[in-house]
Design a protein around this motif. Structure first.
Motif, PDB file in Angstrom:
ATOM      1  N   THR A  51       0.852  -1.186   0.000  1.00  0.00           N
ATOM      2  CA  THR A  51       0.000   0.000   0.000  1.00  0.00           C
ATOM      3  C   THR A  51       0.891   1.241   0.000  1.00  0.00           C
ATOM      4  O   THR A  51       2.101   1.160   0.284  1.00  0.00           O
ATOM      5  N   GLU A  52       0.298   2.386  -0.297  1.00  0.00           N
ATOM      6  CA  GLU A  52       1.057   3.648  -0.251  1.00  0.00           C
ATOM      7  C   GLU A  52       1.640   3.864   1.146  1.00  0.00           C
ATOM      8  O   GLU A  52       2.764   4.341   1.294  1.00  0.00           O
ATOM      9  N   ALA A  53       0.871   3.495   2.174  1.00  0.00           N
ATOM     10  CA  ALA A  53       1.346   3.654   3.553  1.00  0.00           C
ATOM     11  C   ALA A  53       2.565   2.778   3.822  1.00  0.00           C
ATOM     12  O   ALA A  53       3.532   3.220   4.456  1.00  0.00           O
ATOM     13  N   GLN A  54       2.534   1.532   3.344  1.00  0.00           N
ATOM     14  CA  GLN A  54       3.673   0.635   3.552  1.00  0.00           C
ATOM     15  C   GLN A  54       4.898   1.091   2.773  1.00  0.00           C
ATOM     16  O   GLN A  54       6.028   0.945   3.241  1.00  0.00           O
ATOM     17  N   LYS A  55       4.680   1.673   1.595  1.00  0.00           N
ATOM     18  CA  LYS A  55       5.803   2.154   0.790  1.00  0.00           C
ATOM     19  C   LYS A  55       6.542   3.306   1.462  1.00  0.00           C
ATOM     20  O   LYS A  55       7.756   3.417   1.361  1.00  0.00           O
ATOM     21  N   ILE A  56       5.805   4.187   2.142  1.00  0.00           N
ATOM     22  CA  ILE A  56       6.409   5.401   2.693  1.00  0.00           C
ATOM     23  C   ILE A  56       6.907   5.218   4.133  1.00  0.00           C
ATOM     24  O   ILE A  56       7.687   6.022   4.633  1.00  0.00           O
ATOM     25  N   ALA A  57       6.474   4.149   4.793  1.00  0.00           N
ATOM     26  CA  ALA A  57       6.838   3.937   6.200  1.00  0.00           C
ATOM     27  C   ALA A  57       8.352   3.821   6.374  1.00  0.00           C
ATOM     28  O   ALA A  57       9.042   3.248   5.534  1.00  0.00           O
ATOM     29  N   GLY A  58       8.865   4.372   7.469  1.00  0.00           N
ATOM     30  CA  GLY A  58      10.287   4.267   7.772  1.00  0.00           C
ATOM     31  C   GLY A  58      10.748   5.396   8.667  1.00  0.00           C
ATOM     32  O   GLY A  58       9.977   6.255   9.086  1.00  0.00           O
ATOM     33  N   THR A  59      12.034   5.385   8.966  1.00  0.00           N
ATOM     34  CA  THR A  59      12.662   6.444   9.760  1.00  0.00           C
ATOM     35  C   THR A  59      13.490   7.292   8.811  1.00  0.00           C
ATOM     36  O   THR A  59      14.273   6.776   8.016  1.00  0.00           O
ATOM     37  N   TYR A  60      13.309   8.595   8.901  1.00  0.00           N
ATOM     38  CA  TYR A  60      13.937   9.553   7.992  1.00  0.00           C
ATOM     39  C   TYR A  60      14.673  10.626   8.781  1.00  0.00           C
ATOM     40  O   TYR A  60      14.385  10.858   9.958  1.00  0.00           O
ATOM     41  N   THR A  61      15.608  11.292   8.114  1.00  0.00           N
ATOM     42  CA  THR A  61      16.266  12.447   8.722  1.00  0.00           C
ATOM     43  C   THR A  61      16.188  13.629   7.762  1.00  0.00           C
ATOM     44  O   THR A  61      16.167  13.453   6.539  1.00  0.00           O
ATOM     45  N   GLY A  62      16.137  14.819   8.346  1.00  0.00           N
ATOM     46  CA  GLY A  62      16.093  16.022   7.531  1.00  0.00           C
ATOM     47  C   GLY A  62      16.172  17.261   8.405  1.00  0.00           C
ATOM     48  O   GLY A  62      15.981  17.198   9.621  1.00  0.00           O
ATOM     49  N   LYS A  63      16.471  18.381   7.772  1.00  0.00           N
ATOM     50  CA  LYS A  63      16.616  19.657   8.477  1.00  0.00           C
ATOM     51  C   LYS A  63      15.434  20.553   8.137  1.00  0.00           C
ATOM     52  O   LYS A  63      15.234  20.924   6.983  1.00  0.00           O
ATOM     53  N   ASP A  64      14.650  20.863   9.149  1.00  0.00           N
ATOM     54  CA  ASP A  64      13.413  21.615   8.975  1.00  0.00           C
ATOM     55  C   ASP A  64      13.674  23.075   8.606  1.00  0.00           C
ATOM     56  O   ASP A  64      14.644  23.688   9.033  1.00  0.00           O
ATOM     57  N   SER A  65      12.793  23.601   7.793  1.00  0.00           N
ATOM     58  CA  SER A  65      12.795  25.009   7.416  1.00  0.00           C
ATOM     59  C   SER A  65      11.414  25.552   7.769  1.00  0.00           C
ATOM     60  O   SER A  65      10.404  25.004   7.308  1.00  0.00           O
ATOM     61  N   ILE A  66      11.351  26.587   8.607  1.00  0.00           N
ATOM     62  CA  ILE A  66      10.052  27.162   8.948  1.00  0.00           C
ATOM     63  C   ILE A  66       9.981  28.601   8.452  1.00  0.00           C
ATOM     64  O   ILE A  66      10.994  29.264   8.247  1.00  0.00           O
TER      65      ILE A  66
END
Length: 193
Positions: A51-66
């Protein structure tokens, strides 16, 4: 799961070896298929489509921009860890990390960690989208003038999570809390660990 398939193949082989005349397959929908053992050449188990949910699941890293009110852009001091989990109903949950932003118009900011749950797939947007203003989510926010737990209950509290062609994921999050006069627009492109 592989053990079950191997056991099924062994059972079928055993049945064939015992010169069984038929093989009966009982399906989960209650129906039954009966085949002659001599009709079976081989059995292939195809993997279920994710499913789309299973494809995207995981642990990610990134630097937020607000961007505060669309006028004041700031970047997080460091990369954070974003967790996306898949639910059995096809929705996802996203847990955002605690993040620090230095030297903003209202001092150094600390935006606490929180989770947005049950974000549904929107076919027209080709993304997971949820307005979470009624979900009762609270988080800690600290600046030179504020230091408290706040409810994310303004109508503009919305998250969009979209997969990109290069394997990254973009998380767009708009939120506003307390008496803060402007919404905060958060954009982070995260990479799977």
């Amino acid at each position: 799961m592989k053990k079950i398939f191997i056991l099924a193949i062994i059972a079928l082989t055993y049945v064939a070896a015992m010169q069984a005349q038929t093989v009966t397959i009982n399906k989960t929908d209650g129906s039954t298929i009966v085949l002659q053992a001599s009709e079976i050449n081989n059995i292939v188990f195809e993997p279920a489509e994710l499913t789309e949910a299973q494809k995207i699941a995981g642990t990610y890293t990134g630097k937020d921009s607000i961007n505060v009110g669309g006028m004041f852009p700031y970047y997080a001091e460091a990369e954070g860890e974003y967790k996306i989990t898949a639910n059995t109903d096809g929705t996802i949950n996203v847990t955002l990390p605690e993040e620090k932003f230095s030297q903003t118009a209202i001092g150094d900011l600390v935006v606490g960690s929180f989770t947005v749950s049950n974000i549904a797939w929107d076919e027209s947007a080709q993304a997971f989208v949820r307005n979470y203003s009624k979900d009762g989510i609270k988080f800690h926010f600290k600046s030179s003038t504020m230091d408290n737990d706040y409810a994310l209950d303004k109508d503009n509290c919305k998250m969009t999570v979209k997969s990109n062609a290069d394997g990254t994921v973009t998380v767009l999050n708009t939120y506003q809390m307390g008496r803060m006069p402007f919404p905060i627009y958060s954009t982070v492109v995260v990479t799977k660990k």
